[in-house]
Design a protein around this motif. Structure first.
Motif, PDB file in Angstrom:
ATOM      1  N   ILE A 141       0.855  -1.184   0.000  1.00 36.92           N
ATOM      2  CA  ILE A 141       0.000   0.000   0.000  1.00 36.92           C
ATOM      3  C   ILE A 141       0.891   1.233   0.000  1.00 36.92           C
ATOM      4  O   ILE A 141       1.995   1.232   0.543  1.00 36.92           O
ATOM      5  CB  ILE A 141      -0.954   0.032   1.210  1.00 36.92           C
ATOM      6  CG1 ILE A 141      -0.179   0.039   2.533  1.00 36.92           C
ATOM      7  CG2 ILE A 141      -1.925  -1.135   1.159  1.00 36.92           C
ATOM      8  CD1 ILE A 141      -1.083   0.252   3.758  1.00 36.92           C
ATOM      9  N   GLY A 142       0.411   2.294  -0.649  1.00 38.55           N
ATOM     10  CA  GLY A 142       1.199   3.515  -0.722  1.00 38.55           C
ATOM     11  C   GLY A 142       0.620   4.481  -1.729  1.00 38.55           C
ATOM     12  O   GLY A 142      -0.592   4.576  -1.905  1.00 38.55           O
ATOM     13  N   VAL A 143       1.508   5.196  -2.404  1.00 36.06           N
ATOM     14  CA  VAL A 143       1.111   6.167  -3.435  1.00 36.06           C
ATOM     15  C   VAL A 143       1.851   5.815  -4.719  1.00 36.06           C
ATOM     16  O   VAL A 143       2.853   5.096  -4.712  1.00 36.06           O
ATOM     17  CB  VAL A 143       1.439   7.607  -3.001  1.00 36.06           C
ATOM     18  CG1 VAL A 143       0.628   7.986  -1.763  1.00 36.06           C
ATOM     19  CG2 VAL A 143       2.928   7.782  -2.717  1.00 36.06           C
ATOM     20  N   SER A 144       1.344   6.343  -5.832  1.00 35.84           N
ATOM     21  CA  SER A 144       1.983   6.007  -7.100  1.00 35.84           C
ATOM     22  C   SER A 144       1.957   7.189  -8.045  1.00 35.84           C
ATOM     23  O   SER A 144       1.238   8.177  -7.829  1.00 35.84           O
ATOM     24  CB  SER A 144       1.293   4.801  -7.753  1.00 35.84           C
ATOM     25  OG  SER A 144       0.032   5.169  -8.285  1.00 35.84           O
ATOM     26  N   VAL A 145       2.734   7.073  -9.095  1.00 38.64           N
ATOM     27  CA  VAL A 145       2.775   8.064 -10.165  1.00 38.64           C
ATOM     28  C   VAL A 145       2.752   7.299 -11.485  1.00 38.64           C
ATOM     29  O   VAL A 145       3.379   6.243 -11.603  1.00 38.64           O
ATOM     30  CB  VAL A 145       4.037   8.954 -10.047  1.00 38.64           C
ATOM     31  CG1 VAL A 145       5.318   8.137 -10.127  1.00 38.64           C
ATOM     32  CG2 VAL A 145       4.033  10.052 -11.091  1.00 38.64           C
ATOM     33  N   PRO A 146       1.993   7.769 -12.492  1.00 34.94           N
ATOM     34  CA  PRO A 146       1.984   7.069 -13.783  1.00 34.94           C
ATOM     35  C   PRO A 146       3.329   7.189 -14.477  1.00 34.94           C
ATOM     36  O   PRO A 146       4.040   8.180 -14.315  1.00 34.94           O
ATOM     37  CB  PRO A 146       0.877   7.779 -14.570  1.00 34.94           C
ATOM     38  CG  PRO A 146       0.742   9.122 -13.931  1.00 34.94           C
ATOM     39  CD  PRO A 146       1.085   8.930 -12.483  1.00 34.94           C
ATOM     40  N   LEU A 147       3.675   6.165 -15.246  1.00 36.34           N
ATOM     41  CA  LEU A 147       4.932   6.136 -15.974  1.00 36.34           C
ATOM     42  C   LEU A 147       4.681   6.192 -17.476  1.00 36.34           C
ATOM     43  O   LEU A 147       3.733   5.595 -17.987  1.00 36.34           O
ATOM     44  CB  LEU A 147       5.721   4.868 -15.643  1.00 36.34           C
ATOM     45  CG  LEU A 147       6.195   4.718 -14.196  1.00 36.34           C
ATOM     46  CD1 LEU A 147       6.909   3.387 -14.018  1.00 36.34           C
ATOM     47  CD2 LEU A 147       7.099   5.875 -13.794  1.00 36.34           C
ATOM     48  N   GLU A 148       5.563   6.899 -18.178  1.00 33.57           N
ATOM     49  CA  GLU A 148       5.502   6.988 -19.633  1.00 33.57           C
ATOM     50  C   GLU A 148       6.129   5.737 -20.248  1.00 33.57           C
ATOM     51  O   GLU A 148       7.007   5.107 -19.658  1.00 33.57           O
ATOM     52  CB  GLU A 148       6.252   8.227 -20.117  1.00 33.57           C
ATOM     53  CG  GLU A 148       5.676   9.549 -19.633  1.00 33.57           C
ATOM     54  CD  GLU A 148       4.407   9.940 -20.369  1.00 33.57           C
ATOM     55  OE1 GLU A 148       4.140   9.334 -21.432  1.00 33.57           O
ATOM     56  OE2 GLU A 148       3.693  10.831 -19.881  1.00 33.57           O
ATOM     57  N   LYS A 149       5.704   5.409 -21.470  1.00 39.13           N
ATOM     58  CA  LYS A 149       6.259   4.250 -22.163  1.00 39.13           C
ATOM     59  C   LYS A 149       7.710   4.461 -22.561  1.00 39.13           C
ATOM     60  O   LYS A 149       8.482   3.513 -22.678  1.00 39.13           O
ATOM     61  CB  LYS A 149       5.415   3.930 -23.403  1.00 39.13           C
ATOM     62  CG  LYS A 149       4.017   3.416 -23.080  1.00 39.13           C
ATOM     63  CD  LYS A 149       4.058   2.036 -22.421  1.00 39.13           C
ATOM     64  CE  LYS A 149       2.665   1.474 -22.227  1.00 39.13           C
ATOM     65  NZ  LYS A 149       2.660   0.111 -21.653  1.00 39.13           N
ATOM     66  N   GLU A 150       8.111   5.722 -22.840  1.00 36.95           N
ATOM     67  CA  GLU A 150       9.522   6.034 -23.061  1.00 36.95           C
ATOM     68  C   GLU A 150      10.107   6.369 -21.695  1.00 36.95           C
ATOM     69  O   GLU A 150       9.836   7.429 -21.137  1.00 36.95           O
ATOM     70  CB  GLU A 150       9.686   7.207 -24.032  1.00 36.95           C
ATOM     71  CG  GLU A 150       9.255   6.887 -25.450  1.00 36.95           C
ATOM     72  CD  GLU A 150       9.524   8.030 -26.408  1.00 36.95           C
ATOM     73  OE1 GLU A 150      10.300   8.937 -26.051  1.00 36.95           O
ATOM     74  OE2 GLU A 150       8.949   8.018 -27.503  1.00 36.95           O
TER      75      GLU A 150
END
Length: 283
Positions: A141-150
């Motif tokens: 459990i926590g927090v996240s950030v979206p990642l780019e494909k590049e």
């Protein structure tokens, strides 16, 4: 040698498609790993991001094309996937330091970037400590950030997120929620399959998620490498894993997240482990 051969086949695919669409997922399939892992391997071994290499190869060939008689800049831009003349001009000048329209001038200086070929090079005998462990699935459990494909587009987003959670009290709230293994603050790169790519800053926990995001790390076999130092030392360790350990280890990348386990998350003097998902190569 199979591993290096696959990388070189991926380079062949890039060469065959410089004037078309280069599919990062297809590069991963050729190399028998995710596109995320392929990009990491490429950047560590080539010393530049994959997108930069592709741009240099395209602009190298574009310069040759532009030297032909009767060739229009707009046609060459379209050929290499630049539908905006402004974007092509910017990319061309970033490599050659001149405008595309100036290529035909006598005595003009241009750059040529030949295709890369990967080979195994034996380096100094600096030891690497590691262990292989098979783990059941575990929840975080926590927090996240979206990642780019590049993946190079994420180089600013991830450190920024770590700084944010360190400053706003998120880490102080998360750490008491930890009640299972691996006992540390985790950086989890979820970058495989069809699911959306995300980077989690989290802890392993069986407690209610509440305000937190949750994710289940799948069961997998991991190659685990301990280390100490700064964020830079983690990157150096990851580079050594990919360029020195993996090619001759008898293992290849598996389908699971990469994990950084911070046993002591002090950014200037961290104690950590790098977990790489692996599968045994078939004999």
């Amino acid at each position: 040698m199979e591993w290096i051969e696959r990388l070189n086949k991926a380079i062949d695919y890039i060469e065959e498609n410089l004037a078309g669409q280069i599919d990062y997922d297809q590069l991963g399939r050729i190399a028998c790993c995710s596109s995320y892992h392929f990009q990491r391997m490429f950047s560590y071994m080539a010393g530049m991001p994959l997108s930069e290499y592709i741009r240099k190869r395209k602009m190298s060939l574009a310069a040759v094309d532009l030297q032909g008689s009767g060739v229009r800049v707009i046609d060459v831009a379209e050929k290499y996937g630049y539908h905006s003349p402004t974007a092509f001009n910017r990319a061309f000048q970033s490599i050659h330091k001149i405008a595309p329209s100036a290529v035909k001038a006598e005595g003009v200086s241009l750059k040529s970037f030949p295709p890369i070929t990967f080979k195994i090079t034996i380096k100094g005998a600096e030891e690497m400590n590691y262990r292989i462990e098979t783990k059941e699935a575990f929840r975080i459990i926590g927090v996240s950030v979206p990642l780019e494909k590049e993946i190079e587009k994420n180089f600013a987003a991830i450190p920024s997120k770590w700084q944010e959670v360190s400053m706003d009290g998120t880490l102080q709230k998360l750490i008491p929620m930890m009640d299972s293994q691996p006992a540390g603050v985790l950086g989890v790169s979820v970058c495989s399959g069809e699911e959306a790519w995300r980077y989690y800053i989290a802890v392993p926990s069986s407690k209610g998620a509440g305000e937190w995001e949750e994710y289940t790390v799948p069961a997998a076999t991991w190659a685990i490498f301990p280390g100490t130092g700064t964020n830079q030392s983690i990157q150096e360790l990851e580079k050594r894993i990919v360029t020195e350990w993996l090619p001759t280890s008898g293992y290849e990348y598996g389908e699971a997240p990469d994990i950084e386990v911070y046993l002591n998350p002090d950014p200037q003097n961290a104690t950590y482990e790098v977990w790489i998902p692996v599968t045994k190569k078939e004999a």
